[in-house]
Design a protein around this motif. Structure first.
Motif, PDB file in Angstrom:
ATOM      1  N   PHE A 121     -13.808   4.550   6.312  1.00 50.53           N
ATOM      2  CA  PHE A 121     -12.841   5.510   5.765  1.00 50.53           C
ATOM      3  C   PHE A 121     -11.639   4.775   5.173  1.00 50.53           C
ATOM      4  CE2 PHE A 121     -14.526   7.065   9.902  1.00 50.53           C
ATOM      5  CZ  PHE A 121     -15.458   7.951   9.398  1.00 50.53           C
ATOM      6  N   GLY A 122     -10.890   5.492   4.353  1.00 46.63           N
ATOM      7  CA  GLY A 122      -9.603   4.975   3.889  1.00 46.63           C
ATOM      8  C   GLY A 122      -9.745   3.713   3.062  1.00 46.63           C
ATOM      9  N   MET A 123      -8.684   2.911   3.053  1.00 48.31           N
ATOM     10  CA  MET A 123      -8.646   1.738   2.176  1.00 48.31           C
ATOM     11  C   MET A 123      -8.667   0.427   2.955  1.00 48.31           C
ATOM     12  SD  MET A 123      -4.600   2.030   1.110  1.00 48.31           S
ATOM     13  CE  MET A 123      -4.453   0.450   0.282  1.00 48.31           C
ATOM     14  N   THR A 125     -10.119  -2.300   5.705  1.00 48.47           N
ATOM     15  CA  THR A 125     -11.359  -2.723   6.352  1.00 48.47           C
ATOM     16  C   THR A 125     -11.046  -3.181   7.773  1.00 48.47           C
ATOM     17  OG1 THR A 125     -12.117  -3.516   4.215  1.00 48.47           O
ATOM     18  CG2 THR A 125     -13.344  -4.262   6.150  1.00 48.47           C
ATOM     19  N   ASN A 259      -4.259  -7.543   9.175  1.00 45.77           N
ATOM     20  CA  ASN A 259      -4.235  -6.252   9.869  1.00 45.77           C
ATOM     21  C   ASN A 259      -3.534  -6.339  11.220  1.00 45.77           C
ATOM     22  OD1 ASN A 259      -5.607  -5.128   7.722  1.00 45.77           O
ATOM     23  ND2 ASN A 259      -7.616  -5.437   8.652  1.00 45.77           N
ATOM     24  N   SER A 346     -16.871  10.716  -1.627  1.00 42.58           N
ATOM     25  CA  SER A 346     -15.765   9.804  -1.340  1.00 42.58           C
ATOM     26  C   SER A 346     -16.160   8.383  -1.706  1.00 42.58           C
ATOM     27  CB  SER A 346     -15.425   9.886   0.157  1.00 42.58           C
ATOM     28  OG  SER A 346     -14.291   9.106   0.434  1.00 42.58           O
ATOM     29  N   LEU A 348     -14.503   4.208  -3.264  1.00 43.77           N
ATOM     30  CA  LEU A 348     -13.450   3.207  -3.399  1.00 43.77           C
ATOM     31  C   LEU A 348     -13.350   2.750  -4.851  1.00 43.77           C
ATOM     32  CD1 LEU A 348     -14.450   1.124  -0.268  1.00 43.77           C
ATOM     33  CD2 LEU A 348     -12.328   2.452  -0.510  1.00 43.77           C
ATOM     34  N   ASP A 375      -6.480   9.152  -3.325  1.00 40.21           N
ATOM     35  CA  ASP A 375      -5.864   9.443  -2.034  1.00 40.21           C
ATOM     36  C   ASP A 375      -5.121   8.220  -1.495  1.00 40.21           C
ATOM     37  OD1 ASP A 375      -5.396  10.937   0.336  1.00 40.21           O
ATOM     38  OD2 ASP A 375      -6.941   9.738   1.311  1.00 40.21           O
ATOM     39  N   GLY A 376      -4.019   8.474  -0.843  1.00 44.14           N
ATOM     40  CA  GLY A 376      -3.295   7.394  -0.179  1.00 44.14           C
ATOM     41  C   GLY A 376      -2.547   6.542  -1.173  1.00 44.14           C
ATOM     42  N   THR A 384      -8.546   1.476  -3.371  1.00 42.66           N
ATOM     43  CA  THR A 384      -7.956   2.806  -3.386  1.00 42.66           C
ATOM     44  C   THR A 384      -9.072   3.803  -3.083  1.00 42.66           C
ATOM     45  OG1 THR A 384      -6.434   2.060  -5.105  1.00 42.66           O
ATOM     46  CG2 THR A 384      -6.600   4.433  -4.752  1.00 42.66           C
ATOM     47  N   ARG A 385      -8.798   4.742  -2.192  1.00 42.57           N
ATOM     48  CA  ARG A 385      -9.802   5.742  -1.809  1.00 42.57           C
ATOM     49  C   ARG A 385      -9.721   6.926  -2.770  1.00 42.57           C
ATOM     50  NH1 ARG A 385     -14.471   6.173   1.001  1.00 42.57           N
ATOM     51  NH2 ARG A 385     -13.668   4.504   2.339  1.00 42.57           N
ATOM     52  N   ASN A 387     -11.555  10.950  -3.629  1.00 42.65           N
ATOM     53  CA  ASN A 387     -12.372  12.047  -3.105  1.00 42.65           C
ATOM     54  C   ASN A 387     -12.650  13.055  -4.218  1.00 42.65           C
ATOM     55  OD1 ASN A 387     -12.440  11.355  -0.163  1.00 42.65           O
ATOM     56  ND2 ASN A 387     -10.230  11.498  -0.437  1.00 42.65           N
TER      57      ASN A 387
END
Lengths: 449, 341
Positions: A121-123, A125, A259, A346, A348, A375-376, A384-385, A387
């Protein structure tokens, strides 16, 4: 289960008739597979859905046992803190791991383990799922013994310990890393079944470190003749790459953090260079040295490897930038849709030249396109994500995504890319990916022309 | 410098600092490198041969070294495609050496070898020097480097077997490299503002007259990556497609019964360059060795000897090189694990 008369040799994989599957799995597939009644399930009463189901699950007339019966986790004392001092994903997530692609490499030390993009999910990892690409195995360096040197065309060759580097002013930046050979297996034809293998040499992390420009300045680099730098690793491979001085002074970082924690050993612990927007091989792991020079180095992996063969037999040397690219990660190849109805497509999108501007999605193989929701945060040289709302009508569909970056560059279709670069370049395949949805709900990797 | 000022300003902002001068105290960190330190690490050999250490060698000497240290993976004549792309494979012609363009690179049916691709002799020497042999990088002497390089060049008929390769003659050989004119820097993928070679439009409607699926995975190839059901989350909007895996990954009893492999030792000593836990790689799998020797009274002693002194003939034609860098004690740990003791 093994048919003695079958010509299929042992060890070869083949699709299984359903009767060969564990009963439990058959149940699950029947329960969750494509079925008009699944749509009804969303809107109508449970009773109506049960009546329509081919293989009725254990559903009491008055509701689901999951709700009516006390579940074990609701009636027990849970585990104590620090049961797992370094946290692990749920045991139900054990399928979400890095994987090798069979037949790609003969030794695990010069191979790839791909990131399971289909389940992410999201951007960002997760660090434990960051793809691995090693040329001569990974090492776990004692950070107290690690040194970083700057030499070459500098006034004062410098040595830094990790203590020194971590005392320096630091910055944190979110960037993608994509291997130059990501999607390499697809240049000629569809070759691998899932997005993990087609696009899984891709990651995005928050990196923390020191701008290389500060360190070069401390060494007093030669501003007139120092046109290039060479970064080199401390591992057995001593991997090295040439980086343009313009880039080195721009946004290149010497990083130790990923991270929120230190780099993982597979990603270069305790120190790597990060060259945002460039193919992963430029971001040398286990960084021990940067040399300032007046010519390009023609290292093994900017000559024998990582040079792109063109149809005329010429090889493009020092290809580095990862041009804009996008991919739908869900639904994607090797998956099966549960039923007709709503899906959140969805995926990337990213560009090695800056921010992405727009992402478009097509469900008819590229005839018509509609803009997706980005998104985001939209960051330069970061994943970049996006949808996109889609209602599947049960008919075959061809799903594609296409990114346009802030320079106006538009991600190409395969025929446009091949027209210029042929099919043997290995590196920098950023073509539009197509996933075909069959009537059965199965999604497969295809290419359209 | 403008960029540097920008970075410093950004850092200052991020740290909430108000005094740029105070921040520059970071410049006291680190120290100057000594000459000996720079000499020890400055190993790169550039296209102009800066960095190449003095020495000499020829293909006749190089052949012996190659057979001992390189042929395991690359084949006796650099032809092997088993573990890595071949070094040499007879795809280079006299005309290529004359023109500096390897014609076979245009032919999709020809295997691409290292010597077909590289444009600089320095690339070969730099890489061998920094990264080879596979399981013991950076251990070749300068003379060995010249000789091994000469042997590889001779396999492609670029030089004669008795040609003396040294710091001077490398420049002559560079003028014979078969693909020395085969690389171009004329592309948009080096500079951040480079010009793209493939230009597309952001079309939204009527973008294609017809759309045809021109490639898909044949049914027999679909399950080659295993059961995709097991490669997806078991809940959510989709499931992985179910493929049955025939002759699958059942762990053999010997391996599952054995204790944990001493992976640290195996990896640190380069064992895993040629052996893996399960199944043949360059050499036999550790499980195969275990299956053969477990239970034999003298297994530990025998295997310690094999590890430290090398051997051949037991597992096919590929000999096992001596591994004297593995101490007696380490070899015993490995051998005991293999023997299941």
């Amino acid at each position: 289960m093994k048919d003695k008369n079958s010509p299929t040799p042992t060890g070869v994989l083949r699709a299984a008739p359903e009767s060969f599957i564990e009963p439990e799995l058959v149940n699950a597939i029947n329960k969750e597979g494509i079925d008009d009644s699944r749509r009804g399930l969303l809107r109508n009463s449970f009773a109506a859905a049960v009546a329509a189901m081919a293989a009725p699950a254990a559903l009491a007339n008055d509701g689901e046992s999951e709700i009516l019966d006390l579940q074990p986790w609701s009636g027990m004392l849970g585990n104590g803190v620090a049961t797992n001092p370094y946290g692990q994903p749920s045991k139900y997530e054990s399928n979400i791991i890095r994987r090798r692609s069979p037949g790609l490499a003969a030794t695990s030390q010069a191979d790839v383990a791909f990131t399971p993009l289909q389940s992410m999910f999201g951007m960002i990892t997760a660090s434990g799922l960051h793809f691995e690409r090693h040329h001569q195995g990974w090492v776990d360096i004692d950070p107290r013994k690690h040194r970083f040197m700057i030499n070459g065309l500098v006034k004062n060759p410098k040595v830094f310990t990790m203590d020194d580097l971590m005392r320096m002013p630091s910055v944190s930046r979110i960037h993608f890393i994509e291997c130059g050979a990501n999607t390499a297996m697809e240049w000629g034809n569809s070759a691998v079944p899932t997005v993990q293998y087609t696009h899984g040499m891709l990651s995005c992390s928050e990196f923390t470190g020191v701008p290389l420009s500060l360190l070069l300045d401390m060494a007093g680099y030669d501003k007139k003749n120092g046109k290039y730098i060479m970064a080199e690793g401390a591992d057995g491979s001593g991997q090295n790459r040439t980086i343009d001085m313009d880039r080195a002074l721009d946004d290149v970082l010497v990083v130790y953090g990923q991270n929120g924690e230190m780099l993982r050993p597979e990603q270069g612990y305790p120190l790597r260079i990060l060259v945002p927007g460039c193919q992963g091989v430029s971001s040398i792991k286990y960084l021990r040295r940067v040399e300032v020079g007046d010519m390009r180095w023609s290292a093994k992996d900017e000559s024998s490897g990582y040079a792109d063969l063109m149809p005329d037999g010429m090889m493009r040397q020092y290809t580095s930038i990862q041009e804009a690219k996008s991919v739908i990660t869900s639904p994607s190849g090797g998956q099966k849709l549960l039923s007709k109805g709503y899906y959140n497509i969805s995926g990337l999108a990213w560009s090695g030249r800056g921010k992405i501007a727009k992402v478009d999605v097509s469900v008819d193989g590229g005839r018509t396109w509609k803009e997706a929701r980005v998104d985001g945060p939209v960051l330069s040289k970061a994943l970049t994500r996006f949808n996109f709302d889609w209602v599947w009508d049960g008919k075959p569909a061809l799903l594609q995504s296409r990114v346009t970056d802030e320079t106006g560059y538009v991600q190409p279709q395969y025929n446009a890319l091949r027209e210029v670069r042929g099919t043997r370049g290995i590196y920098h395949n950023n073509a539009i990916q197509t996933w075909r949805v069959l009537e059965s709900g199965e999604v497969e990797n295809v290419q359209v022309g | 410098m403008f960029r540097l000022v920008k970075v410093i300003a950004a850092v200052s902002l991020a740290l909430g600092a108000t005094n740029l001068q105070a921040n520059e105290a970071w410049k006291d960190l680190g120290r100057n490198a000594t000459e000996a330190e720079v000499a020890a690490w400055d190993i790169d050999i550039r296209p102009d041969f800066q960095g190449l250490k003095p020495g000499s060698g020829n293909a006749e000497i190089g052949e012996e070294i190659f057979l001992e240290k390189c042929a395991l993976c690359h084949g006796d004549f650099g032809e092997s495609n088993e573990y890595f792309a071949p070094l040499v494979l007879g795809n280079i012609t006299e005309e290529d050496i004359e023109t500096g363009r390897v014609a076979a690179l245009k032919d999709p049916t020809r295997v691409r070898t290292t010597l077909m691709k590289i444009n600089n002799l320095s690339t070969l020497m730099d890489f061998i020097n920094r990264a080879m042999p596979w399981n013991a990088p950076k251990t070749l002497t300068p003379d060995e480097l010249y000789s091994v390089t000469a042997y590889i060049l001779s396999l492609a008929y670029i030089i004669e077997p008795d040609f003396e390769l040294n710091q001077d003659t490398v420049h002559d050989v560079q003028q014979l490299m078969p693909n020395r004119n085969g690389m171009t820097w004329d592309h948009g993928l080096w500079k951040i503002d480079g010009k793209p070679d493939v230009v597309s439009k952001r079309c939204m409607k009527n973008c294609a007259d017809s759309v045809e699926v021109i490639s898909s995975l044949p049914d027999y190839a679909k399950p080659a990556h295993g059961n995709l059901y097991d490669q997806h989350r078991i809940f959510g909007p989709t499931r992985g497609v179910v493929y049955e895996v025939e002759g699958g990954e059942e762990p053999s009893e010997e391996v599952s019964a054995a204790s944990e492999p001493p992976m640290d030792l195996l990896a640190a000593n380069g064992c895993t360059g040629c052996h893996q836990v399960k199944g043949k790689l360059v050499g036999p799998g550790f499980d195969e060795v275990s299956a053969k020797y477990a239970g034999q009274a003298d297994a530990v002693e025998y295997l310690v000897g094999k590890i430290r002194n090398g051997g051949g003939g037991v597992w096919g034609g590929m000999p096992m090189p001596a591994m004297p860098q593995v101490s007696e004690e380490q070899a015993k740990i490995i051998a005991s694990w293999l023997a299941g003791k």
